[in-house]
Design an enzyme around this catalytic site. Sequence first.
Site, PDB file in Angstrom:
ATOM      1  N   ARG A 168       8.931   0.583   2.285  1.00  0.00           N
ATOM      2  CA  ARG A 168       8.723   1.626   3.288  1.00  0.00           C
ATOM      3  C   ARG A 168       9.799   2.717   3.279  1.00  0.00           C
ATOM      4  NH1 ARG A 168       4.319  -0.308   3.331  1.00  0.00           N
ATOM      5  NH2 ARG A 168       3.109  -1.070   5.128  1.00  0.00           N
ATOM      6  N   SER A 217       1.405   1.579  12.012  1.00  0.00           N
ATOM      7  CA  SER A 217       2.370   0.503  12.256  1.00  0.00           C
ATOM      8  C   SER A 217       3.669   1.067  12.823  1.00  0.00           C
ATOM      9  CB  SER A 217       2.663  -0.253  10.962  1.00  0.00           C
ATOM     10  OG  SER A 217       1.506  -0.897  10.483  1.00  0.00           O
ATOM     11  N   GLU A 299       9.210   1.896  11.635  1.00  0.00           N
ATOM     12  CA  GLU A 299       8.459   2.495  10.534  1.00  0.00           C
ATOM     13  C   GLU A 299       8.059   3.923  10.891  1.00  0.00           C
ATOM     14  OE1 GLU A 299       4.325   1.593   8.130  1.00  0.00           O
ATOM     15  OE2 GLU A 299       5.724  -0.058   8.498  1.00  0.00           O
TER      16      GLU A 299
END
Length: 309
Positions: A168, A217, A299
Amino acid sequence: MTQDLPTPRGRLTPDKDLSGLTWLRVGGPADWLFQPADVDDLCAFMAELDPAVPVFPMGVGSNLIVRDGGLRGVVIKLGRPFMDISVEGDRITAGAAVLDARLAKEAADAGVDLTFLRTIPGSLGGALKMNAGCYGSYVADHFVGAQAVLRDGTQVTLTRDDITFAYRQTDIPEGVTITSVTLQGNREDSRVLHTRMEEQLAKRDATQPTKALTAGSTFRNPAGFSSTGQADDTHELKAWKVIDDAGMRGATRGGAQMSEMHSNFLVNKGGATAADLEGLGEEVRKRVFQTQGIDLVWEIMRVGVPEET
């Protein structure tokens, strides 16, 4: 902002409200919003822009909280001139403003497997920047190269050797604007690829609040990798699981809520401020750390300044 800015061929809008440009529908104004006419326009503008002026390249606002006080400097938003897609064998080159879902579908039409992008919200530039992934595949697994414009207006080609990919995240510097990306995928029957994506969409819609105001998310999985989507994927260190264990599913703050449907989704139930959303996220992080000793990492990107009180 009172500084004199270069005069581009594209659109330059002062004091632009950003709330309507983010999926969570929150946030204050940008000092300036720049929508370049093409790559040359972007290069010229950046070359002439005072180096002291902050620059923030913005995608479609799908993974973003803009704080209520807004963003200082210039927000760069790429539009239609950066939406072309071309196919050469098993390689697809697309403008950074192309939506991930569209790219997955057009790649499938060409018999190239980029199906992992189908359920990822946002555009390709942002997907590269955060090394987006789903079902066990990441942008890093398919990345061939990219075109970008540096803060000084220089246009460069980025290869795999220029970018460090991690879960990520990448080390692409702030202020670098990605303009196009080339990805490579396995060749496969187009019908098989489209069927796979339909199955992925059905699973997503059954488990995630896709009709809510959300940014995808909220936190990275503590395990350090995305869910594979397979039946045997039962590892405990998923963000939703530790949030549940902390008793924070459905938790609220103002108009913000951790979704009852999927507890790793932060949603705007109506009338939420950026402070509500970020504040609730921080409450979740604190509770998870207190109960399980796990430090959840955001995130969703949070940018800008809080509203003055």
